[in-house]
Design an enzyme around this catalytic site. Structure first.
Site, PDB file in Angstrom:
ATOM      1  N   ASP A   1       9.645  -2.827  -2.742  1.00  9.27           N
ATOM      2  CA  ASP A   1       9.715  -4.195  -2.234  1.00  9.27           C
ATOM      3  C   ASP A   1      10.295  -5.133  -3.303  1.00  9.27           C
ATOM      4  OD1 ASP A   1       9.231  -6.524  -0.740  1.00  9.27           O
ATOM      5  OD2 ASP A   1       7.195  -6.699  -1.545  1.00  9.27           O
TER       6      ASP A   1
ATOM      7  N   ASN B   1       3.594   3.874  -8.635  1.00  7.46           N
ATOM      8  CA  ASN B   1       3.052   2.825  -7.769  1.00  7.46           C
ATOM      9  C   ASN B   1       3.086   3.249  -6.308  1.00  7.46           C
ATOM     10  OD1 ASN B   1       2.177  -0.067  -7.269  1.00  7.46           O
ATOM     11  ND2 ASN B   1       4.021   0.027  -6.003  1.00  7.46           N
ATOM     12  N   GLU B   2       1.952   3.132  -5.658  1.00  9.78           N
ATOM     13  CA  GLU B   2       1.801   3.355  -4.223  1.00  9.78           C
ATOM     14  C   GLU B   2       2.501   4.616  -3.713  1.00  9.78           C
ATOM     15  OE1 GLU B   2       2.472  -0.317  -2.056  1.00  9.78           O
ATOM     16  OE2 GLU B   2       0.541  -1.055  -2.753  1.00  9.78           O
TER      17      GLU B   2
ATOM     18  N   TRP C   1      -1.287 -10.015  -7.372  1.00  7.98           N
ATOM     19  CA  TRP C   1       0.108  -9.786  -6.991  1.00  7.98           C
ATOM     20  C   TRP C   1       0.648 -11.081  -6.414  1.00  7.98           C
ATOM     21  CZ3 TRP C   1       3.292  -6.197  -8.490  1.00  7.98           C
ATOM     22  CH2 TRP C   1       4.554  -6.122  -7.869  1.00  7.98           C
TER      23      TRP C   1
ATOM     24  N   GLU D   1      -3.412  -4.755  -7.403  1.00  9.71           N
ATOM     25  CA  GLU D   1      -2.683  -5.701  -6.548  1.00  9.71           C
ATOM     26  C   GLU D   1      -3.619  -6.255  -5.493  1.00  9.71           C
ATOM     27  OE1 GLU D   1       1.017  -4.469  -4.726  1.00  9.71           O
ATOM     28  OE2 GLU D   1       1.699  -3.490  -6.563  1.00  9.71           O
TER      29      GLU D   1
ATOM     30  N   LYS E   1       4.384 -13.954  -2.823  1.00 13.41           N
ATOM     31  CA  LYS E   1       3.003 -13.782  -3.287  1.00 13.41           C
ATOM     32  C   LYS E   1       2.804 -14.300  -4.708  1.00 13.41           C
ATOM     33  CE  LYS E   1       1.801 -10.088  -0.089  1.00 13.41           C
ATOM     34  NZ  LYS E   1       3.144  -9.633   0.350  1.00 13.41           N
TER      35      LYS E   1
END
Ligand SMILES: Cc1cc(=O)oc2cc(O[C@@H]3O[C@H](C(=O)O)[C@@H](O)[C@H](O)[C@H]3O)ccc12
Length: 579
Positions: free
Chosen positions: A148, A397-398, A532, A487, A551
């Site tokens: 993202d 990450n993720e 985040w 986050e 954000k």
């Protein structure tokens, strides 16, 4: 590793530039020089330097002529890129020099045999920024990515030529302890030499240690010493020292390199992270390297503003989400006492947009993919290993680690981190929560939660209760592992207000952050909270984003939203040292 001794020729400035969407350049020998009236500035991504290049995510060429003085003849010479990509190829005076994959790590090529001394040299760089599912991180199209953030392309960070003596230091690894223990491993490219080791205070006013190793013949030299009366490094007193290593041959200085180091211990045990034997709490942010016009280049003055804003708000840490940041970025962390979780460009948040479950399992089981991930991890650690600020690695990450093949991949790379650097802990930012199969593979469990935003939207308290239930379940499963929330947050458009707080308003973001922090700050197994994000940043175009991901608690140009004041108030209630 840095040097005041070696000469540097900066290649910062205006370069000739040409887009090559049809990939004609190599066939038409553009590497020998090409025609174009377009001009670009380096360092900075290409996209926002001209609106016509904004959505360009293919191949582009750069050209610059540089004069190299006769006096440098016989020297070792490298062209060094602090970061460019995604795929970079370099030619000098028409000769191919080498290639590199990945945008966020330093790379260099030896060019001494290709340079013409006492004359101009033509440097040609070809950058291919086409999205690909095998890229790190993966993408399918400019606006269909596993990550993202905007897929900026170009020579994002400084590029320069460095000249050194044939006899020079190749690499330097320094380990320190808070009690003054200093261990050093140098790789020296020289047959027979003497080494001088000096330790000075940061201001270079006082010599703290001076030592010599005479008649070294091997390529690797190791040295160990206890230094008396050092002041340890921590966020409240980020005491830095300068370690200088000089190489002499027959009493003549041939090379000199240095590192800025800090004496500190990091341990993860009993459900806590300890710095210098004291349990700590990480309060801070996930960040991005992102700024209008510059793209992925963070100009020094912007970094300074960011660090003072982070200090003012009471943060003590950040994660280099979702790629390793520049030297300047992490230099300021060392200098101003920020604790850094360093993350490689292994970011998979939206991977299911580009691959199905079977394809994901196949990709993560592919040995070549594992090797590619190891290679970028290797480069990242080599570049930042001596920094006191870096206390832990976030290995990814993720990732979709509810899939067994992905969990196995994480186990292997977490292990690889320990092989390269056993002095630091590991974590990864999980968004699979209770379904994550890899939480046990790392030292600290890190969780990303958006209950109240992507789910339970408009219902913050419902979202917070679900998040808490899941965290408690994870804590029960892993009672000895510290947990941090890497986050949480909500988008807010500056100036959009709503009473009652509704999604996208500054009030909703403020309430969501307050609820998360107040709920989590008092649980003793929680060792950190990272909001985040620090600032709004550019993302891919999608119905979920309004050009930027909003954000940030600061806007993209670093003005505060309503929540900035709240974060300052909340963070002031959390101490860095828990006892
Ligand atoms: C659609 C979606 C749902 C969800 O529950 O989580 C989630 C997380 C995503 O990415 C992470 O969160 C940030 C964000 O969405 O603002 C990203 O900017 C960040 O890079 C990611 O780690 C994306 C989408 C979803």
């Amino acid at each position: 590793m840095r040097s005041w001794y070696r000469q540097r020729i900066s290649l910062e400035g205006f370069w000739k530039f040409r887009l090559d969407e049809r990939d004609l350049g190599e066939k038409e020998n553009w590497y020998g020089g090409f025609e174009s009236d377009d001009v670009i500035y380096v360092p900075a991504s290409w996209n926002e330097q001209n609106p016509d290049w904004d959505q360009f995510s293919s191949i582009a060429w750069y050209e610059k002529k540089v004069f190299i003085n006769e006096e440098h003849n016989n020297k070792e010479a490298w062209i060094i890129f602090d970061g460019a990509g995604y795929f970079t190829k370099v030619w000098i005076n028409g000769s191919y020099i080498g290639s590199h994959e990945g945008s966020f790590t330093k790379f260099k090529f030896s060019i001494k045999d290709k340079l013409t001394f006492g004359d101009f040299n033509n440097i040609i760089v070809r950058i291919d920024n086409k999205p690909d599912v095998h890229n790190l991180p993966p993408a399918k199209e400019l606006n269909v990515t596993a990550f993202d953030f905007f897929n900026y392309g170009g020579i994002h960070r400084p590029v320069y030529i460095e000249l050194a003596d044939e006899c020079h230091v190749e690499d330097l690894t320094i380990h320190t302890k808070a009690n003054g223990k200093l261990r050093l491993k140098a790789e020296v490219n020289c047959n027979e030499y003497d080494l001088k080791i000096r330790l000075m205070d940061k201001e270079m006013n006082n010599l703290i240690l001076e030592d010599e190793i005479k008649g070294a013949k091997s390529r690797i030299v190791e040295y160990e010493r206890s230094v008396n009366n050092v002041k340890p490094w921590d966020p409240e007193s980020p005491n830095l020292y300068i370690l200088i290593l000089d190489v002499y041959v027959n009493h003549k200085l041939r090379d000199s390199v240095y590192e800025r180091i800090g004496f500190r211990d990091v341990e993860i045990r009993n459900g806590r992270i300890y710095l210098n034997n004291r349990p700590i709490f990480l309060k801070g942010f996930g960040r991005h390297e992102d700024f209008p016009v510059l793209g992925k280049y963070m100009y020094g003055a912007v970094l300074i503003r960011d660090f003072y804003l982070m200090k003012k708000i009471g943060a003590n840490s950040f994660r280099t989400s979702h790629y390793p940041y520049s030297d300047e970025h992490l230099d300021l962390a060392d200098e101003l006492g920020f604790l850094v979780i360093l993350e490689p460009p292994l970011c998979y948040s939206n991977i299911n947009r580009i691959l199905n479950k079977e394809e994901i399992a196949k990709l993560f089981s592919d040995e070549r993919y594992l090797e590619k991930a190891k290679s970028v991890i290797n480069e990242m650690i080599k570049q930042h290993k001596n920094r006191p600020s870096v206390i832990m690695y976030s290995v990814t990450n993720e990732p979709p680690s509810d899939i067994p093949e992905v969990a196995e991949f994480i186990r292997k790379i977490a292990e690889y981190f320990k092989v390269l650097d056993p002095t630091r802990g590991t974590t990864f930012a999980s968004h699979r929560s209770i379904n994550d199969l890899a939480l046990g593979c790392v030292d600290v469990i890190s969780l990303n939660y958006y209950h109240g935003w992507y789910t339970e939207w408009g219902e913050i308290s419902k979202g917070v209760s679900i998040m808490l239930r899941e965290i408690e379940e994870i804590h029960k499963r892993f009672p000895d592992k510290p947990i941090m929330i890497t986050e949480f947050g909500a988008d807010a458009i500056l100036g959009l207000h709503s009473d009652p707080p509704q999604m996208w308003s500054e009030e909703y973001q403020e309430e969501m952050i307050r609820s998360y922090v107040e709920t989590l700050m008092r649980r003793d197994y929680i060792v950190g909270l990272h909001i985040w994000n620090f600032a709004d940043f550019r993302s891919t175009q999608s119905p979920m984003r309004s050009i930027l991901n909003r954000k940030g608690i600061f806007t993209r140009d670093r003005q505060p939203k309503l929540s900035a004041k709240t974060v300052k108030e909340l963070y002031s209630k959390i101490k860095t040292f828990l006892s």
